[in-house]
Write an enzyme that holds these catalytic residues in place. Structure first.
Site, PDB file in Angstrom:
ATOM      1  N   ARG A   1      -0.936  -1.564  -0.594  1.00 20.10           N
ATOM      2  CA  ARG A   1      -2.311  -2.030  -0.408  1.00 20.10           C
ATOM      3  C   ARG A   1      -2.390  -3.547  -0.251  1.00 20.10           C
ATOM      4  O   ARG A   1      -3.030  -4.064   0.663  1.00 20.10           O
ATOM      5  CB  ARG A   1      -3.176  -1.590  -1.596  1.00 20.10           C
ATOM      6  CG  ARG A   1      -3.476  -0.103  -1.654  1.00 20.10           C
ATOM      7  CD  ARG A   1      -4.317   0.200  -2.889  1.00 20.10           C
ATOM      8  NE  ARG A   1      -4.706   1.592  -2.952  1.00 20.10           N
ATOM      9  CZ  ARG A   1      -3.962   2.554  -3.492  1.00 20.10           C
ATOM     10  NH1 ARG A   1      -2.777   2.248  -3.999  1.00 20.10           N
ATOM     11  NH2 ARG A   1      -4.389   3.799  -3.533  1.00 20.10           N
TER      12      ARG A   1
ATOM     13  N   ARG B   1       5.378  -9.467  -9.207  1.00 16.56           N
ATOM     14  CA  ARG B   1       5.932  -9.296 -10.547  1.00 16.56           C
ATOM     15  C   ARG B   1       7.007 -10.335 -10.788  1.00 16.56           C
ATOM     16  O   ARG B   1       7.852 -10.602  -9.920  1.00 16.56           O
ATOM     17  CB  ARG B   1       6.548  -7.899 -10.728  1.00 16.56           C
ATOM     18  CG  ARG B   1       5.668  -6.736 -10.365  1.00 16.56           C
ATOM     19  CD  ARG B   1       4.353  -6.705 -11.083  1.00 16.56           C
ATOM     20  NE  ARG B   1       4.446  -6.563 -12.509  1.00 16.56           N
ATOM     21  CZ  ARG B   1       3.409  -6.673 -13.345  1.00 16.56           C
ATOM     22  NH1 ARG B   1       2.214  -6.961 -12.864  1.00 16.56           N
ATOM     23  NH2 ARG B   1       3.573  -6.507 -14.631  1.00 16.56           N
TER      24      ARG B   1
ATOM     25  N   ASP C   1       2.830 -17.118  -9.073  1.00 13.22           N
ATOM     26  CA  ASP C   1       1.769 -16.730 -10.005  1.00 13.22           C
ATOM     27  C   ASP C   1       2.321 -15.902 -11.157  1.00 13.22           C
ATOM     28  O   ASP C   1       1.615 -15.664 -12.140  1.00 13.22           O
ATOM     29  CB  ASP C   1       0.698 -15.929  -9.253  1.00 13.22           C
ATOM     30  CG  ASP C   1      -0.488 -15.571 -10.132  1.00 13.22           C
ATOM     31  OD1 ASP C   1      -1.047 -16.483 -10.773  1.00 13.22           O
ATOM     32  OD2 ASP C   1      -0.851 -14.383 -10.184  1.00 13.22           O
TER      33      ASP C   1
ATOM     34  N   GLU D   1       6.350 -14.604 -19.686  1.00 13.22           N
ATOM     35  CA  GLU D   1       4.988 -15.123 -19.659  1.00 13.22           C
ATOM     36  C   GLU D   1       4.391 -15.154 -21.063  1.00 13.22           C
ATOM     37  O   GLU D   1       4.368 -14.114 -21.732  1.00 13.22           O
ATOM     38  CB  GLU D   1       4.117 -14.274 -18.721  1.00 13.22           C
ATOM     39  CG  GLU D   1       4.572 -14.331 -17.266  1.00 13.22           C
ATOM     40  CD  GLU D   1       3.691 -13.513 -16.322  1.00 13.22           C
ATOM     41  OE1 GLU D   1       2.729 -12.883 -16.818  1.00 13.22           O
ATOM     42  OE2 GLU D   1       3.961 -13.501 -15.112  1.00 13.22           O
TER      43      GLU D   1
ATOM     44  N   HIS E   1      -0.584 -16.413 -13.742  1.00 13.45           N
ATOM     45  CA  HIS E   1      -0.824 -14.983 -13.504  1.00 13.45           C
ATOM     46  C   HIS E   1      -2.319 -14.715 -13.270  1.00 13.45           C
ATOM     47  O   HIS E   1      -2.979 -13.970 -14.000  1.00 13.45           O
ATOM     48  CB  HIS E   1      -0.321 -14.147 -14.680  1.00 13.45           C
ATOM     49  CG  HIS E   1       0.009 -12.736 -14.287  1.00 13.45           C
ATOM     50  ND1 HIS E   1       1.001 -12.015 -14.889  1.00 13.45           N
ATOM     51  CD2 HIS E   1      -0.524 -11.907 -13.342  1.00 13.45           C
ATOM     52  CE1 HIS E   1       1.080 -10.810 -14.356  1.00 13.45           C
ATOM     53  NE2 HIS E   1       0.158 -10.721 -13.401  1.00 13.45           N
TER      54      HIS E   1
ATOM     55  N   GLY F   1      -3.519 -13.403 -10.354  1.00 15.31           N
ATOM     56  CA  GLY F   1      -3.706 -12.474  -9.239  1.00 15.31           C
ATOM     57  C   GLY F   1      -4.892 -11.550  -9.378  1.00 15.31           C
ATOM     58  O   GLY F   1      -5.640 -11.324  -8.423  1.00 15.31           O
TER      59      GLY F   1
END
Length: 618
Positions: free
Chosen positions: A229, A310, A334, A339, A360, A362
């Site tokens: 997607r 990822r 990102d 993390e 992060h 997104g």
């Protein structure tokens, strides 16, 4: 009720009551024998209800990470109880789940002085990225049926442990696609025009127009790794900039990629062509360090790398080295291996002047957070057998992670085929007298290409159609032969554990539509069964080995007892009398003659197949 019957032949239908669909048939074998009256329940189109393959009880759901309030609201509006407890440490989460399985004894004025109250068990768990759903967490609950991730990535969920226990894992694959896509496009544009660096320079009082001269995206080549997607949305938008888009995805055909103007290539073809590389793959063993030192050496000098997918798909150490020696002209990141980042290499990478880094973000838009929360709630409702059918029908299960068969089971036209596969699986297990290690199962489906009703909707791939049918066959075979709970999620894993080997084949040259299952074992020999689904959407058994049940076949269903004999008349009389002696109500009888004679007798009651002299009972 018994009737005296004379003669030595089958007697055809004698009477039928239209209202209840019952047909009374007298079976007569030999002279002056006493046989039970057999009542056939004749199904008609629209009355058959295949075994539910996509419903679970979801009365109580725990939400352990903060999600948009619409998720809670939607679940509660459909009668699902919701408990919200956020940011629970692992031990607290285990305690919460275990507590929900406990019995609490309260004092009372009742005569016995005690009342036992069972705390509501959690049937479902909804998380985002903070909660780690480990194997311990899954094992702690005896009632957990579904784990939902309000987002795309499921790295924080032990998929293998969930699958082994038959727990469905869902994500919200479409919820954050637009947000992640838009951030990717923004980062690509930023790498081309040095927006972040120029902004910081101006804030610090400098006017460095020459230093931050950029380059146009028009005419450049963008490589999209992962054409799902998000990858498709990125490609479509960057084409508006005039970029050439090439890509790789093992699950997308060249024709499929061409439909959204992406030229599919192999990875080795992509590396020397790409001016920009954007990664949109899950983190799996095959994609770990997909962009590594060797790849960056093969790439066009000055290639720019973007990762909004990822952490771990890009080798951070290799990327840093490539930035230092000029092989890489810039990177926008990102996501990271750890993390928040703590590793010195990652921290140095973030500080590099040619790197744009975000924490992060997104899926961090108001729209995406609301969308994923609603999407995961809708999937829970679609699965919940305790919700009203009309409410369930409004929603779809779109994000099954660990059981492709479940997505297929949601397609109404596939339901009868899945039921057929399970029934044939049960039949074959009886023929080999259980589940035996080293059993080989060969499954063959046939249909003319383009007319196959057992095709996963929206793909048309025979391979995928065979996947869901094989899972259903295994679920049928393993019924009653496993200690753990069995369903369409864990059937393949349990079959592998049981030593069952499966091969799949589809023949698209045949115009007739059927599936054939062959079971082979060194000690038990080889047996096969063929079945189909007709216009009435009922599962029909067509043949066993070389014996055919006429042109129409027989309707399969529960409580079917299989017998093998040699003499049609004598054996049938023994079978019917033997079942009647145990108080069985026989609902159907069918006979197929080949090298051996096969009898399939279905009873209204669930009962053990009796031992009958002169025939082999399975």
């Amino acid at each position: 009720m018994f009737e005296k019957v004379c003669g030595g032949r089958w007697e055809n239908v004698l009477s039928q009551t239209a209202e209840d669909g019952e047909i009374a048939v007298r079976i007569s074998v030999g002279a002056a024998s006493f046989l039970p009256r057999i009542v056939f329940k004749v199904p008609v189109k629209g009355t058959y209800r295949p075994e539910a393959t996509m419903s679970v009880t979801l009365r109580n759901v725990l939400i352990s990470d903060a999600v948009d309030p619409l998720c809670v609201q939607l679940l509660q509006e459909h009668g699902i109880n919701v408990t919200c407890k956020y940011k629970l440490p692992k031990e607290e989460l285990l305690k919460e789940i275990k507590l929900a399985n406990a019995l609490v004894v309260l004092s009372s004025t009742a005569e016995d002085g005690k009342i036992e109250v069972r705390i509501s068990n959690y049937d479902g768990l909804i998380v985002r990225s903070d909660t780690k759903v480990t194997g311990d967490v899954i094992a702690a609950s005896s009632t957990l049926r579904v784990v939902g991730r309000a987002g795309t990535g499921v790295d924080n969920i032990d998929i293998d442990a969930a699958t082994r226990k038959g727990v469905i894992v869902l994500n919200a694959p479409g919820g954050n696609s637009i947000s992640a896509c838009e951030l990717t496009c923004a980062l690509i544009a930023n790498l081309a025009r040095n927006v972040a660096s120029a902004c910081q320079s101006l804030r610090e009082g400098r006017w460095d127009r020459k230093l931050y001269t950029g380059s146009e995206l028009h005419g450049k080549t963008l490589a999209v790794l992962g054409l799902g997607r998000i990858g498709r949305e990125v490609a479509t938008r960057m084409q508006a900039y005039g970029m050439r888009t090439i890509g790789f995805d093992p699950m997308v055909t060249a024709e499929g990629a061409k439909s959204f103007n992406v030229e599919k290539m192999e990875l080795e073809e992509i590396w020397p062509l790409a001016d920009y590389i954007t990664v949109h793959t899950p983190l799996i063993p095959q994609t770990k360090n997909l962009i590594n030192n060797e790849v960056l050496t093969k790439c066009k000098k000055g290639v720019r790398v973007v990762n909004v997918a990822r952490g771990g798909t890009v080798d951070e150490s290799a990327l840093l080295s490539a930035l230092k020696d000029g092989r890489c002209g810039g990177a926008a990141l990102d996501v990271f291996v750890e993390e928040p980042p703590k590793d010195p290499v990652t921290l140095e990478l973030i500080q590099h002047p040619k790197v744009v880094a975000t924490p992060h973000l997104g899926a961090s838009t108001d729209e995406a957070q609301q969308r994923v929360a609603v999407e995961i709630a809708e999937q829970f409702i679609a699965l919940a057998s305790n919700c009203r059918p009309e409410d369930r029908a409004k929603y779809q299960v779109t994000g099954v992670v660990n059981a492709p068969v479940l997505a297929a089971a949601m397609v109404p036209s596939n339901g009868p085929w899945i039921s057929l596969a399970k029934e044939i699986g049960r039949l074959m297990a009886k023929m080999i007298q259980g589940v035996i290690p080293a059993t080989q199962i060969d499954i063959k489906t046939t249909a003319e290409y383009g007319a196959n009703p057992v095709v996963l909707v929206e793909t048309g791939r025979e391979l995928e159609s065979m996947k869901f049918l094989s899972t259903a066959v295994l679920a049928g075979m393993l019924t009653g032969h496993t200690k753990n709970g069995l369903n369409l999620i864990n059937a393949p894993a349990l079959a592998k554990e049981a030593g069952i080997l499966v091969s799949l084949k589809h023949d698209s040259s045949k115009k007739s539509q059927f599936m054939e299952v062959t079971v082979k074992h060194a000690k038990m020999g080889s047996h096969s069964a063929r079945g189909t689904v007709r216009a009435d959407e009922l599962p029909y058994l067509l043949s066993i080995n070389d014996a055919t049940f006429g042109q129409s076949g027989i309707v399969l269903g529960n409580n079917a007892h299989l017998f093998q004999g040699q003499d049609h008349n004598t054996n049938l009389a023994s079978i019917v009398s033997g079942l009647a002696a145990q108080g069985a109500t026989i609902t159907s009888v069918a006979v197929a003659t080949g090298k051996n004679t096969w009898f399939v007798v279905r009873t209204a009651e669930t009962m053990q197949t009796p031992v009958i002299p002169g025939v082999v009972a399975f």
